[in-house]
Scaffold this motif. Structure first.
Motif: not given
Lengths: 229, 810
Positions: A49, A54, A81-82, A87, A89, A93-94, A107, A154, A166
């Motif tokens: 993170n 994050l 970050r962008k 990332f 997961f 995490n959609l 994004p 993504r 992760d």
């Protein structure tokens, strides 16, 4: 690419202080594929993170692509970050309300990319991930493997320099898991830096280097030849 | 970017149907209530706005101190206009109008109809009040004694759709010539003018001298000031003039008043408690009350939004985390959530527009208005709606957007339970909003109960006489008025009739105020009293009770010219201590006699009747003197026998047509007439109940949503408790307790506010209920019961579910 020194992260509740990271130092060069391993609660995710901007460290230094970011503002970190980080997961995490295409497009929208260019880029990456035929489906209509391919799509659609994964295969069966690991390897081969947290020795073997954490500290770093199936 | 926001918003609305429904339904209902009230209030405020230079125009009325309250009336003596014009250079023009009050029979050819709402007006009326003309012109409209100006409606009734200027129309035996037709069909003007005649002694039928009177307050005076003149200064100047020149003169007749200038623009809404007012009027208190209720309902609906959105935030937390991880900034996320709220609001606004259009005809029927809700004809309204969408959307959406967009991705992506700092605050806010919602509801319930009680009291209070089954009507035509005795005798003997009485001064009808003179130690002292000019059967027909002495008797010849009956209030006011002591006292009255204005009637008090309410319960009982006076035998009251009202009415009609075949009978029932006096309160009652219902319902929608989420959130806890042995009722109590505590707090807040509001409202009534304490308890209980039922459903559902399912799921 990444250089951290004496990084600390402390979680406080009213009565207990827990050091999640204790003097962690490490460096990741451009183009590397690094796996972070260790038992539950060892600080892997906390480290990831922080690497992903994050979360903020409580002490130590953190240089990302040559700039010091340990004390950077939320706005600055969001910006980096962008621009530079993707990332992936364990739980994909959609966003359930968006279609495959729209999830991948997101994004680019936040980056302010024009509609025509978005169309093109998303199409490209969906082709590459072989889920173009599912572009108008919603996440819950897909299998786990497909969902993770969308998540990877993504993560890479804006060509980030760094991908943070992760436990990307944690929710997948072995064949789907291997597919995802292959994807990551391919990305790495085209120059993207990858840092991956994993429980799986098998997955770790895809990495150039494994960092092992225990109780918030690096206990071992071992290099090995990239795993080739 | 916005396309994406609205797409997501749309999908969220569709996906979370229940949540969307609660929000949209609540907001749509709230907005509909607001729109309806808004249209009504706006319309009420449009009265007299069309009058050019209206800000320079004042209605000059009179007021006097009655005990602690000021009694105001728009009525003024004829000399007001004369002196304003002559003495004050700031006054450009002052004009008078006077009501004809009764219905009058008009004839054109073979067509004859009763028409009411007629006025005498100075020829210069239109120089002050520029009323629009459909035919003819204002300049010469009232120039001649034979001129008559008609309303559009009346002109059409008699002449059809043509221009009737120049045509003749007969009023009783006089002939008038139509000089103009007003364009006043939907005119928002405080005077409901049906026809206008020239105000001159000849046309009214009074001696010239009466127009010099300062005491005969039978007119409405309008003064137009010169540009730049200050109304307050002019009023002060005029008051000064009255003090110096007029007061001494009035004091001799025991008359006392001061003048007051009421701006034209305030005449319609600010005259509700005026005595003797012919003008149509609204009621600023009710307009304000309704506006406040509209605000309450909208607020409750907005609070629902905030509550439901923040309660649901846990479901959205993950999405926020993902978006932030991918690169969304907090402002972008706020925009996204605001877009969602605005979309939901937009849907609600569209729905409420449809609902408003559907309900408007009912509101129009109910209020007697012709409100329109035409978005195409009125782009301003459309703009207002869009503005409302934005404002409500932003206000309701801002806080949830702030909370949601501030979630930290690290926390929300990993954990299933969000216990972030802001959420604690959110909990407080949510509870606070529920408290406010319930406080508003409890407040409205109390008001609704009190208004209901007071209105029932108005309708059912023992008025001291029996108003049931009494029809009354004015006599018409010479053969009837000249043979009133024969007419009355036939009426009394007609089948179905119990008794009949003729006179002037029936309960609920117009009564005459005049002075009575009491010689005290040889000095005549004048008292203002109500004069009820009656015959021998008045007491019997109305069922009045004698508390001392006797009724008028035909057998005693002196009763006609030398006898008075007082009411109890008159006994007190005239200083006679007790009814018994009043008997035999001497009273004098200046007889109404045009030929001989100085003639006096002297007589003794022969009886005292128990007080009875011949006016509405807005008015305090006044001293009343009853006497026989055949010159004022203008109206008839007939008590019908109970068995068959229809037959009774029929036989009265037959007797009527025998005496006055050329005039149709126009009758009313006395109890209807009394009921009409409280129409405004009846309407307020209905509106209050309706909107209170809506407010509570909207609030419940929100509470239901919250209870659903509370039960959802505590599924696991409930499961564990059940495994450990909690019963269903334990669980229900657990889940309901929290909400009931909030209702309790709400009640504590609402009670003093409602107490204050309702005691103020009740003060307008001379006769009123005591503030019913049980209403407070009942309102609190009702709110608690509603809350319990709303929450209880969810609680029972959660409590009876199989605990194993929830435990496994977690």
């Amino acid at each position: 690419m990444i250089k951290i020194e004496n990084l600390e992260k402390i979680y406080r509740t009213e009565e207990v202080q827990t050091k999640a990271l204790n003097n962690v130092s490490l460096a990741v060069s451009e183009g590397e594929f690094v796996a972070i391993m260790g038992p539950s609660g060892c600080g892997k995710s906390t480290l990831l993170n922080i690497l992903g901007l994050l979360d903020e460290p409580d002490g130590g230094r953190f240089a990302f692509a040559g700039t010091e970011v340990a004390k950077a503002s939320e706005r600055r970190r969001a910006e980096l970050r962008k621009q530079h980080i993707g990332f992936v997961f364990q739980s994909f995490n959609l966003i359930e309300e968006l279609t495959v295409f729209e999830n991948v497009e997101l994004p680019l929208i936040y980056l302010g990319v024009g509609a025509a260019e978005r169309q093109e880029k998303v199409a490209q990456v969906l082709e590459k991930m072989q889920i173009m035929h599912r572009r108008n489906h919603f996440p819950q209509q897909l299998s786990g493997g497909q969902q993770q391919r969308v998540a990877v799509a993504r993560a890479v659609v804006n060509s980030p320099r760094l991908i943070l994964a992760d436990e990307p295969t944690g929710n997948l069966d072995s064949s789907n898991g291997n597919e995802v690991m292959e994807l990551l390897t391919e990305l790495n081969e085209t120059g993207t830096t990858i840092v991956m947290v994993t429980h799986s020795e098998h997955d770790a073997r895809y990495a150039h280097r494994v960092i092992r954490l225990l109780d918030g500290a690096v206990v071992l770093e071992n290099l090995h030849q990239p795993f080739t199936a | 970017m916005f396309k994406n926001y609205f797409l997501i918003a749309y999908r969220n609305v569709v996906r979370h149907k229940g949540f969307s429904f609660l929000n949209i339904a609540g907001l749509a209902l709230g907005l509909t209530a607001c729109l309806l009230i808004g249209l009504f209030v706006y319309d009420e405020q449009q009265y007299d706005q069309f009058v050019p230079q209206g800000e320079q125009i004042y209605r000059v009325g009179t007021q006097r101190l009655q005990g602690e309250t000021t009694e105001s009336t728009p009525m003024s003596p004829p000399m007001f206009a004369t002196s304003l014009q002559q003495e004050l250079p700031e006054v450009e023009k002052a004009v008078r109008i006077m009501s004809l009050q009764s219905k009058n029979l008009f004839r054109v050819g073979s067509k004859s109809l009763y028409e009411e709402h007629g006025f005498f007006a100075d020829a210069d009326l239109f120089k002050v009040l520029h009323l629009p003309f459909r035919y003819g012109s204002a300049a010469q409209a009232l120039a001649k004694p034979s001129s008559i100006v008609l309303s559009e409606a009346m002109a059409e009734r008699f002449f059809g759709p043509i221009n009737p200027v120049g045509q003749q129309i007969k009023l009783d035996t006089s002939t008038f010539q139509v000089t103009g037709v007003l364009r006043n069909r939907d005119l928002k003007f405080h005077l409901n003018i049906n026809f206008l005649l020239q105000l001159s002694p000849a046309v009214i039928g009074i001696p010239e001298k009466r127009m010099q009177s300062w005491g005969w307050r039978q007119f409405n005076t309008y003064a137009k000031l010169r540009p730049g003149a200050d109304g307050r200064n002019v009023a002060a100047k005029f008051q000064h003039y009255l003090e110096e020149k007029v007061k001494p003169q009035l004091a001799k007749d025991n008359i006392e008043y001061t003048a007051f200038f009421q701006p034209l623009r305030e005449v319609y809404l600010h005259s509700a408690d005026f005595k003797i007012n012919w003008a149509t009027h609204g009621n600023i208190t009710y307009v304000r009350a309704l506006s406040v209720i509209a605000g309450f309902i909208l607020l409750i609906a907005c609070f629902n939004f905030v509550n439901l959105a923040t309660a649901k935030s846990m479901q959205r937390a993950k999405e926020v985390g993902i978006r932030k991880t991918i690169g969304a900034s907090q402002p972008q996320l706020m925009l996204q959530f605001l877009a969602e709220t605005v979309l939901l609001t937009l849907i609600s606004v569209v729905l409420s527009t449809v609902l408003t259009a559907l309900l408007l005809p009912s509101l129009n029927r109910f209020t007697g208005k012709s409100l329109s809700f035409d978005l195409i004809a009125n782009p301003g309204l459309l703009a207002l709606l869009l503005g409302l969408t934005l404002v409500v959307g932003l206000v309701a959406g801002f806080y949830p957007a702030l909370v949601l967009s501030s979630f930290k991705p690290v926390k929300v992506l990993k954990s299933t339970v969000v216990t972030d700092g802001p959420l604690g605050r959110v909990q407080w806010l949510r509870h606070g909003l529920i408290v406010v919602q319930f406080a508003l509801s409890v407040f409205l319930i109390i008001c609704a109960i009190v208004v209901f009680q007071q209105v029932s009291y108005l309708h059912n209070k023992n008025l001291g006489f029996n108003k049931d089954q009494i029809m009354f009507f004015p006599m018409r035509g010479d053969s009837m008025t000249k043979n009133y005795e024969a007419f009355k005798n036939e009426l009394s003997q007609a089948p179905g009739v119990a008794s009949a009485t003729i006179g002037y001064g029936f309960p609920g009808d117009m009564v005459a105020g005049d002075q009575i003179i009491v010689p005290i130690n040889g000095e005549p002292k004048k008292f203002s009293v109500t004069q009820l000019l009656v015959d021998y059967d008045y007491l019997k027909t109305l069922g009045l009770q004698l508390v001392a002495g006797r009724n008028f008797s035909k057998e005693l010849k002196t009763d006609k010219d030398q006898a008075f009956i007082l009411n109890e209030t008159a006994v007190r006011d005239l200083g006679f201590a007790t009814p018994e002591k009043a008997l035999g006292q001497t009273l004098q009255w200046n007889i109404w006699n045009n030929k001989n204005p100085d003639s006096t009637k002297t007589g003794k008090v022969i009886g005292v009747v128990k007080d009875f309410h011949y006016k509405s319960l807005y008015d305090k009982l006044e001293p009343a003197v009853l006497q026989i006076f055949p010159d004022a035998y203008w109206k008839v009251a007939v008590k019908l026998k109970g068995e068959n009202l229809g037959a009774g009415v029929e036989s009265v009609k037959q007797v009527w047509s025998k005496f006055s075949p050329n005039y149709p009978i126009e009758y009313k029932f006395m109890d209807d007439n009394f009921d009409e006096m409280y129409q405004a309160e009846d309407k307020l009652k209905t509106l209050l109940w309706t909107f209170t219902g809506i407010a509570i319902f909207v609030g419940c929608l929100g509470l239901f949503g919250l209870a659903t989420y509370a039960a959802e959130r505590r599924k696991k806890e409930i499961g564990i408790r059940k495994v450990l042995g909690a019963s269903v009722s334990d669980i229900v109590a657990l889940l309901s307790k929290e909400f009931l505590a909030l209702v309790l707090v709400a009640a504590v807040i609402a009670f003093p506010a409602a107490w204050l509001a309702m005691s103020t409202w009740l003060q307008d009534f001379a006769y009123r209920i005591d503030l019913p304490l049980w209403a407070f308890g009942a309102a609190g209980l009702a709110a608690a019961a509603v809350a319990f039922l709303t929450v209880g459903y969810q609680a029972v559902r959660a409590a009876t579910a199989n605990p194993v399912n929830h435990l496994r799921a977690n």
